[in-house]
Write a protein that holds these residues in place. Structure first.
Motif, PDB file in Angstrom:
ATOM      1  N   TYR A  18       0.826  -1.221   0.000  1.00  0.00           N
ATOM      2  CA  TYR A  18       0.000   0.000   0.000  1.00  0.00           C
ATOM      3  C   TYR A  18       0.856   1.265   0.000  1.00  0.00           C
ATOM      4  O   TYR A  18       0.334   2.369   0.101  1.00  0.00           O
ATOM      5  CB  TYR A  18      -0.926   0.013   1.215  1.00  0.00           C
ATOM      6  CG  TYR A  18      -2.215  -0.751   1.042  1.00  0.00           C
ATOM      7  CD1 TYR A  18      -3.010  -0.594  -0.096  1.00  0.00           C
ATOM      8  CD2 TYR A  18      -2.672  -1.617   2.033  1.00  0.00           C
ATOM      9  CE1 TYR A  18      -4.208  -1.278  -0.234  1.00  0.00           C
ATOM     10  CE2 TYR A  18      -3.872  -2.304   1.898  1.00  0.00           C
ATOM     11  CZ  TYR A  18      -4.638  -2.128   0.760  1.00  0.00           C
ATOM     12  OH  TYR A  18      -5.821  -2.801   0.619  1.00  0.00           O
ATOM     13  N   SER A 112      -2.796   3.506   8.953  1.00  0.00           N
ATOM     14  CA  SER A 112      -3.277   2.119   8.902  1.00  0.00           C
ATOM     15  C   SER A 112      -2.889   1.422  10.200  1.00  0.00           C
ATOM     16  O   SER A 112      -1.848   1.734  10.791  1.00  0.00           O
ATOM     17  CB  SER A 112      -2.652   1.379   7.717  1.00  0.00           C
ATOM     18  OG  SER A 112      -3.236   1.786   6.495  1.00  0.00           O
ATOM     19  N   THR A 173      -6.604  -1.069   7.114  1.00  0.00           N
ATOM     20  CA  THR A 173      -5.381  -0.794   6.351  1.00  0.00           C
ATOM     21  C   THR A 173      -5.743  -0.359   4.941  1.00  0.00           C
ATOM     22  O   THR A 173      -6.761  -0.781   4.389  1.00  0.00           O
ATOM     23  CB  THR A 173      -4.476  -2.048   6.267  1.00  0.00           C
ATOM     24  OG1 THR A 173      -5.233  -3.151   5.764  1.00  0.00           O
ATOM     25  CG2 THR A 173      -3.895  -2.406   7.615  1.00  0.00           C
ATOM     26  N   GLY A 174      -4.904   0.538   4.406  1.00  0.00           N
ATOM     27  CA  GLY A 174      -5.142   1.040   3.067  1.00  0.00           C
ATOM     28  C   GLY A 174      -3.953   1.851   2.580  1.00  0.00           C
ATOM     29  O   GLY A 174      -2.935   1.928   3.264  1.00  0.00           O
ATOM     30  N   PRO A 175      -4.085   2.441   1.381  1.00  0.00           N
ATOM     31  CA  PRO A 175      -2.976   3.177   0.794  1.00  0.00           C
ATOM     32  C   PRO A 175      -2.553   4.393   1.630  1.00  0.00           C
ATOM     33  O   PRO A 175      -3.363   4.964   2.350  1.00  0.00           O
ATOM     34  CB  PRO A 175      -3.534   3.653  -0.553  1.00  0.00           C
ATOM     35  CG  PRO A 175      -4.715   2.781  -0.808  1.00  0.00           C
ATOM     36  CD  PRO A 175      -5.255   2.389   0.521  1.00  0.00           C
TER      37      PRO A 175
END
Length: 176
Positions: A18, A112, A173-175
């Motif tokens: 990410y 995240s 969670t992510g970019p």
């Protein structure tokens, strides 16, 4: 026991995919083999990816919700704020998510968060927690099996049994 080294590696690969490079870790009991294995897994992937780990970004020393709250306060006061935080169990992550929100930050847009164990509540948090699922039933069954063998006086072929894990990717969670 769970393959904590491989699980630490899997979580790190997940976050790096990410685009994360600024990591914080909120640890549990630092003297334990579990801690050493998880940390070694995280650091090994960072090393392979050419990402330097700043030891001052390792905070916490117990597996409690309050550790997550205090850990986030400490990490947010650092010169370089982490974009992702590894919590060494889900209770720590619950406290961390609460405290991140108290600071007006969003998960995962600003930070995240990952956990460990997949407690029942993890799927129902806001946002649902990305975590490592422990095969609790299998671990219990193997422990009983070992205990029965010891009671019968059998010798054990190994002192530790490493079990597989499953990474549950959810919305915490992510970019970057």
């Amino acid at each position: 026991e769970l393959d904590n080294y491989a699980a630490g590696r899997a979580l790190t690969h997940h976050l790096i995919s990410y685009g994360h490079q600024q990591f914080g870790i909120i640890a549990g009991q630092r003297s334990s083999q579990i801690h050493r294995d998880r940390l070694a897994g995280i650091k090994s992937v960072m090393d392979e990816e050419g990402i330097t780990f700043d030891d001052s970004m390792l905070v916490g020393s117990s597996y409690q919700i309050e550790t997550g709250v205090e850990g986030v306060r400490e990490l947010l006061n650092k010169k370089q704020r982490p974009t992702a935080i590894f919590c060494f169990n889900d209770d720590i992550a619950i406290g961390a998510i609460h405290e991140i929100k108290q600071h007006g930050l969003r998960i995962p847009e600003d930070i995240s968060v990952t956990g460990f164990y997949n407690v029942r509540m993890a799927a129902f948090m806001a946002p649902p927690l990305t975590t490592v699922d422990q095969p609790a039933y299998d671990m219990g069954a193997r422990a009983v099996e070992v205990l029965c063998r010891l009671i019968r006086g059998e010798t054990l072929s190994r002192s530790r049994e490493i079990l597989p894990f499953h990474l549950l990717e959810r919305q915490s969670t992510g970019p970057v």
